[in-house]
Design a protein around this motif. Structure first.
Motif, PDB file in Angstrom:
ATOM      1  N   LEU A 100      -3.354  20.816   2.098  1.00 40.72           N
ATOM      2  CA  LEU A 100      -2.891  19.875   1.005  1.00 40.72           C
ATOM      3  C   LEU A 100      -1.617  20.295   0.657  1.00 40.72           C
ATOM      4  O   LEU A 100      -0.759  19.381   0.252  1.00 40.72           O
ATOM      5  CB  LEU A 100      -3.922  19.891  -0.180  1.00 40.72           C
ATOM      6  CG  LEU A 100      -5.202  19.480   0.347  1.00 40.72           C
ATOM      7  CD1 LEU A 100      -6.049  19.428  -0.908  1.00 40.72           C
ATOM      8  CD2 LEU A 100      -5.200  18.267   1.102  1.00 40.72           C
ATOM      9  N   ALA A 101      -1.238  21.459   0.716  1.00 44.06           N
ATOM     10  CA  ALA A 101       0.393  21.825   0.403  1.00 44.06           C
ATOM     11  C   ALA A 101       1.028  22.045   1.480  1.00 44.06           C
ATOM     12  O   ALA A 101       0.444  22.475   2.590  1.00 44.06           O
ATOM     13  CB  ALA A 101       0.508  23.072  -0.626  1.00 44.06           C
TER      14      ALA A 101
ATOM     15  N   ALA B  97      -3.845  12.049   1.500  1.00 38.64           N
ATOM     16  CA  ALA B  97      -3.987  11.216   2.787  1.00 38.64           C
ATOM     17  C   ALA B  97      -2.705  11.269   3.787  1.00 38.64           C
ATOM     18  O   ALA B  97      -2.972  11.326   4.792  1.00 38.64           O
ATOM     19  CB  ALA B  97      -4.062   9.901   2.142  1.00 38.64           C
ATOM     20  N   ARG B  98      -1.776  11.572   3.281  1.00 42.72           N
ATOM     21  CA  ARG B  98      -0.558  11.638   4.150  1.00 42.72           C
ATOM     22  C   ARG B  98      -0.591  13.031   4.814  1.00 42.72           C
ATOM     23  O   ARG B  98      -0.285  12.998   6.079  1.00 42.72           O
ATOM     24  CB  ARG B  98       0.955  11.755   3.403  1.00 42.72           C
ATOM     25  CG  ARG B  98       2.131  11.888   4.216  1.00 42.72           C
ATOM     26  CD  ARG B  98       3.101  11.630   3.287  1.00 42.72           C
ATOM     27  NE  ARG B  98       3.645  10.339   2.608  1.00 42.72           N
ATOM     28  CZ  ARG B  98       3.900   9.167   3.376  1.00 42.72           C
ATOM     29  NH1 ARG B  98       4.171   9.424   4.743  1.00 42.72           N
ATOM     30  NH2 ARG B  98       3.849   7.832   2.819  1.00 42.72           N
ATOM     31  N   ALA B  99      -0.894  14.143   4.170  1.00 48.30           N
ATOM     32  CA  ALA B  99      -1.089  15.177   4.751  1.00 48.30           C
ATOM     33  C   ALA B  99      -2.090  15.386   5.984  1.00 48.30           C
ATOM     34  O   ALA B  99      -2.167  15.849   7.101  1.00 48.30           O
ATOM     35  CB  ALA B  99      -1.459  16.382   3.852  1.00 48.30           C
ATOM     36  N   ALA B 100      -3.235  14.636   5.635  1.00 47.81           N
ATOM     37  CA  ALA B 100      -4.227  14.428   6.649  1.00 47.81           C
ATOM     38  C   ALA B 100      -3.775  13.460   7.945  1.00 47.81           C
ATOM     39  O   ALA B 100      -4.110  13.918   9.187  1.00 47.81           O
ATOM     40  CB  ALA B 100      -5.311  13.721   6.312  1.00 47.81           C
TER      41      ALA B 100
ATOM     42  N   LEU C 293       0.809  -1.215   0.012  1.00 45.38           N
ATOM     43  CA  LEU C 293       0.035  -0.013   0.066  1.00 45.38           C
ATOM     44  C   LEU C 293       0.873   1.269   0.050  1.00 45.38           C
ATOM     45  O   LEU C 293       2.094   1.394   0.509  1.00 45.38           O
ATOM     46  CB  LEU C 293      -0.726  -0.010   1.251  1.00 45.38           C
ATOM     47  CG  LEU C 293      -2.123  -0.889   1.098  1.00 45.38           C
ATOM     48  CD1 LEU C 293      -2.716  -0.977   2.641  1.00 45.38           C
ATOM     49  CD2 LEU C 293      -2.968  -0.452   0.216  1.00 45.38           C
ATOM     50  N   SER C 294       0.341   2.496  -0.560  1.00 42.73           N
ATOM     51  CA  SER C 294       1.066   3.714  -0.522  1.00 42.73           C
ATOM     52  C   SER C 294      -0.103   4.716  -0.127  1.00 42.73           C
ATOM     53  O   SER C 294      -1.281   4.082  -0.283  1.00 42.73           O
ATOM     54  CB  SER C 294       1.651   3.802  -1.813  1.00 42.73           C
ATOM     55  OG  SER C 294       0.580   3.844  -2.926  1.00 42.73           O
TER      56      SER C 294
ATOM     57  N   SER D  52      -6.377   6.788  -0.677  1.00 43.25           N
ATOM     58  CA  SER D  52      -6.565   8.092  -0.731  1.00 43.25           C
ATOM     59  C   SER D  52      -7.495   8.834   0.255  1.00 43.25           C
ATOM     60  O   SER D  52      -7.607   8.209   1.374  1.00 43.25           O
ATOM     61  CB  SER D  52      -7.696   8.344  -2.018  1.00 43.25           C
ATOM     62  OG  SER D  52      -8.767   7.730  -1.876  1.00 43.25           O
ATOM     63  N   LEU D  53      -7.778  10.267   0.280  1.00 46.26           N
ATOM     64  CA  LEU D  53      -8.397  10.761   1.171  1.00 46.26           C
ATOM     65  C   LEU D  53      -9.612  10.223   1.651  1.00 46.26           C
ATOM     66  O   LEU D  53     -10.179  10.013   2.651  1.00 46.26           O
ATOM     67  CB  LEU D  53      -8.489  12.230   0.863  1.00 46.26           C
ATOM     68  CG  LEU D  53      -8.665  13.311   2.023  1.00 46.26           C
ATOM     69  CD1 LEU D  53      -7.698  13.247   2.803  1.00 46.26           C
ATOM     70  CD2 LEU D  53      -8.751  14.866   1.412  1.00 46.26           C
TER      71      LEU D  53
END
Length: 166
Positions: free
Chosen positions: A104-105, A55-58, A49-50, A88-89
């Motif tokens: 997100l940024a 999603a990483r930011a969240a 999984l990646s 994903s988100l």
């Protein structure tokens, strides 16, 4: 304790080493911890999984009141509902998304003048509003610790809307 219900020598036998871990919200390595935990999970097709950037930011911006257990449960849920190999988100639990105050940024570090000069009030106020007065989200956006944000708020007389009138 004075009633003799607990043996003091037993306490000192069990208390050989004290390990104090910071809460997940104060750790700087949340992204790395997510990667390590994600390595142990596979998609429904058996692929590694990646995470999408959103999603990483969240995950990195969440305050994690349940600490690592909450993060593990979140990744278990996302890996179970993820249709492919990238989380994903939309695959994250709704409870995490409902409390989301992430950008997100990646946040830009403020200019030094905005840190301490006369621009400090508008800059801090703008950042607080942008992050819905969530100091845990404002601190990384400004590149400072939460206590620094609280200190600046006190110095500038800023009171969160939810605490006005108390």
């Amino acid at each position: 304790m004075t009633e003799g219900a607990f043996r003091e020598d037993l306490y000192f036998r069990l208390n050989g080493a004290v390990l104090t871990l910071p809460p997940l919200r104060r750790r700087a390595d949340v992204g790395r911890l997510v990667d390590v935990l994600l390595e142990r999970r596979r998609s429904s097709c058996g692929e590694p999984l990646s995470l999408s950037e959103e999603a990483r930011a969240a995950l990195c911006a969440h305050s994690w009141p349940g600490n690592v257990r909450e993060l593990v449960n979140c990744l278990d849920y996302a890996s179970a509902v993820c249709p492919g190999s990238e989380i994903s988100l939309d695959d994250l639990p709704e409870t995490l998304l409902a409390a989301a105050t992430f950008a997100l940024a990646p946040p830009e570090r403020p200019a030094p003048a905005a840190e301490a000069g006369e621009d400090a009030l508008p800059h801090l106020l703008e950042t607080l509003r942008e992050h819905r007065w969530n100091v845990s989200a404002v601190a990384p956006a400004l590149g400072v610790d939460r206590t620094t944000v609280h200190r600046r708020m006190r110095r500038l007389g800023l009171v969160p809307p939810q605490k006005r009138g108390f």
